[in-house]
Design a protein around this motif. Structure first.
Motif, PDB file in Angstrom:
ATOM      1  N   GLU A  90       0.830  -1.206   0.000  1.00 34.34           N
ATOM      2  CA  GLU A  90       0.000   0.000   0.000  1.00 34.34           C
ATOM      3  C   GLU A  90       0.868   1.262   0.000  1.00 34.34           C
ATOM      4  O   GLU A  90       0.606   2.216  -0.751  1.00 34.34           O
ATOM      5  CB  GLU A  90      -0.921  -0.012   1.211  1.00 34.34           C
TER       6      GLU A  90
ATOM      7  N   ALA B 222       2.057   7.384  -7.004  1.00 30.75           N
ATOM      8  CA  ALA B 222       1.297   8.524  -7.516  1.00 30.75           C
ATOM      9  C   ALA B 222       1.043   8.395  -9.013  1.00 30.75           C
ATOM     10  O   ALA B 222       1.238   9.317  -9.778  1.00 30.75           O
ATOM     11  CB  ALA B 222       2.013   9.828  -7.191  1.00 30.75           C
TER      12      ALA B 222
ATOM     13  N   HIS C  86       0.944   4.186  -2.904  1.00 26.68           N
ATOM     14  CA  HIS C  86       0.680   5.604  -2.644  1.00 26.68           C
ATOM     15  C   HIS C  86       1.862   6.459  -3.102  1.00 26.68           C
ATOM     16  O   HIS C  86       1.657   7.547  -3.661  1.00 26.68           O
ATOM     17  CB  HIS C  86       0.386   5.849  -1.163  1.00 26.68           C
TER      18      HIS C  86
END
Length: 140
Positions: free
Chosen positions: A108, A115, A112
């Motif tokens: 995760e 992007a 993130h």
């Protein structure tokens, strides 16, 4: 938090990128995602395809042994839901559908940090039934 819980990471992709991912084409906009798959020993499973496979298997084996058959079939035959699930993907890590929190957290975090313009949503789920929608009852 209960250490016996397992986790799963899911993403939503843009329609164009979802079509590429369903064909295992991790080039162009999806190249960074392909690198994360390799890094985390993960595969990306389209939720629509998983649902369609479940329905097909149930129909081959006899639907009585598949409690979610009717709900799943109705879902993939509904155009709005089909469109939604064609863009939704689940990460399997080391071949496992659910995995330890440390693996999910690392995946995760890397997603993130990525992007990517291809990814429109990132979510992490756990196996605690209180935190997740439950399947419909048999009669639904």
């Amino acid at each position: 938090m209960n250490s016996s819980l397992l986790f799963q990471v899911r993403i939503r992709l843009t329609p164009e990128c979802a079509a590429m991912a369903r064909q295992d084409r991790f080039d162009g906009k999806l190249a960074p995602l392909g690198a994360q798959l390799a890094k985390h020993h993960a595969t990306l499973i389209c939720q629509y395809d998983a649902f369609a496979d479940y329905v097909a298997q149930a129909e081959r084996d006899g639907v009585d042994g598949y409690p979610l058959y009717r709900w799943t079939r109705d879902t993939i035959e509904n155009p709005a839901k089909k469109a939604k699930y064609l863009e939704a993907f689940t990460f399997y890590v080391n071949g496992d559908e659910v995995y330890e929190q440390a693996l999910a957290d690392a995946l995760e975090a890397d997603l993130h940090a990525l992007a990517s313009e291809a990814i429109t949503e990132i979510r992490k789920y756990d196996t605690n039934p209180a935190n997740n929608p439950q399947p419909p009852s048999q009669g639904q």
